[in-house]
Scaffold this active site. Structure first.
Site, short mmCIF file in Angstrom:
data_model
loop_
_atom_site.label_atom_id
_atom_site.label_comp_id
_atom_site.label_asym_id
_atom_site.label_seq_id
_atom_site.Cartn_x
_atom_site.Cartn_y
_atom_site.Cartn_z
N HIS A 43 51.24 157.09 125.47
CA HIS A 43 52.03 155.91 125.16
C HIS A 43 51.78 155.43 123.73
CE1 HIS A 43 54.08 155.18 128.93
NE2 HIS A 43 52.97 155.56 129.55
N ASP A 86 57.60 154.90 130.99
CA ASP A 86 57.38 154.83 132.43
C ASP A 86 58.61 154.19 133.07
OD1 ASP A 86 54.87 155.88 132.14
OD2 ASP A 86 53.80 153.99 132.52
N LEU A 140 41.90 157.80 128.66
CA LEU A 140 40.85 157.13 127.91
C LEU A 140 41.51 156.48 126.69
CD1 LEU A 140 38.14 159.93 127.93
CD2 LEU A 140 37.95 157.67 129.00
N HIS A 154 56.42 159.02 134.73
CA HIS A 154 56.09 159.11 133.30
C HIS A 154 56.83 160.27 132.64
CE1 HIS A 154 53.07 158.81 129.86
NE2 HIS A 154 53.61 160.00 129.66
N SER A 167 46.02 158.05 125.12
CA SER A 167 47.25 157.80 125.87
C SER A 167 48.46 158.27 125.09
CB SER A 167 47.42 156.30 126.13
OG SER A 167 48.73 156.05 126.61
N TYR A 216 39.57 155.99 140.19
CA TYR A 216 41.01 155.73 140.03
C TYR A 216 41.37 155.72 138.55
CZ TYR A 216 45.54 153.42 140.09
OH TYR A 216 46.86 153.12 139.89
N ALA A 217 40.56 155.03 137.76
CA ALA A 217 40.87 154.91 136.32
C ALA A 217 40.92 156.29 135.68
CB ALA A 217 39.82 154.04 135.64
N GLU A 263 52.48 162.07 138.09
CA GLU A 263 53.10 160.77 137.82
C GLU A 263 54.60 161.00 137.80
OE1 GLU A 263 51.64 158.74 134.36
OE2 GLU A 263 49.63 158.50 135.20
ZN LIG Z 1 53.00 156.42 131.47
#
Ligand SMILES: [Zn+2]
Length: 250
Positions: free
Chosen positions: A111, A118, A105, A170, A109, A98-99, A167
């Site tokens: 972000h 998000d 990693l 995102h 990201s 899942y991760a 996603e």
């Molecule tokens: Zn995101």
């Protein structure tokens, strides 16, 4: 331009092959800047100022169109330490598979750039979260995101290339005209960064008109930067190997 400038600008590519490790981006509190058209999770959540401004315009337009003001921004800029914690929590609670499917990693990201958000929805009656699937009334926000410089960064049909499963929530700010070209040509950011290498200063430029403004774009490998001698232009590193120059035509 120095090597560190490669990680400056709205077109930085950040993924598992291209970590992002600049000094902290300058961010602003979304809570302090936002309009009344949406919610934000807390007062700490921050974004780059250009991204926060574009988010306001996007959410104002969505609220005007749909009458909905229940979008809730639940993630913005994430420090490296936060990325480590989120990744470890996901491994511990939901497993490695899942991760790896859903989390970057640490260091990889988007972000980290302050250019990614998000979206969620907030039920004001009972305080619950409704998720953001981009469907029904929310489809407008997805379809028109590009007009405000945002792209849905991890579309379902591109997960082989992005390395991240779909996603719906995102979004990444790249600005105009980039968001327009990406949606018109159906390119994810990895593909777009490749595509731009076809256009050089001395060769053909990529020309495009969107929302009434004309642009010309080209790519310069790092160490070979050539910029126009006049006029209005911006420079963004691609966080890989060069820079994209975007000229705004009068
Ligand atoms: Zn995101």
């Amino acid at each position: 331009m120095a090597e560190k400038d490669l990680s400056q600008g709205t077109l930085v590519l950040v993924n598992r092959d291209h970590a992002y490790d600049p000094e902290l981006p300058q961010t602003v509190s979304v809570f302090d800047k936002k309009t009344q058209s949406y919610f934000v999770k807390d007062k700490i959540l921050s974004l780059r100022e250009d991204t926060a401004d574009a988010l306001n315009q996007w959410m104002d337009a969505f609220a005007a169109e749909s009458g909905k003001t229940d979008v809730n921004i639940v993630a913005g800029w994430r420090s490296y330490d936060t990325q480590v914690r989120l990744y470890q929590n996901a491994v511990n609670n939901k497993g490695q598979e899942y991760a790896d499917a859903y989390l970057a990693l640490p260091g990889c990201s988007e972000h980290h750039t302050g250019l990614a958000v998000d979206l969620d929805t907030y039920n004001i009656e009972d305080g619950t979260s409704g998720g953001f699937d981009g469907e029904g009334a929310y489809a407008w926000a997805v379809e028109h995101a590009w007009e405000y410089g945002f792209i849905q960064r991890y579309p379902p049909e591109k997960s082989d290339i992005t390395g991240i499963d779909y996603e719906s929530w995102h979004f990444r700010y790249v600005g105009l005209p980039h968001a327009y070209i990406m949606q018109a040509e159906n390119l994810c950011l990895e593909e777009y960064i490749d595509y731009l290498r076809n256009y050089s200063f001395s060769g053909e430029h990529l020309t495009v008109t969107c929302l009434g403004t004309s642009y010309a774009l080209y790519y310069c490998p790092k160490g070979q930067m050539i910029v126009p001698t006049s006029g209005s232009y911006t420079i963004s590193g691609n966080n890989v190997d060069g820079f994209i120059i975007t000229i705004r035509k009068p």
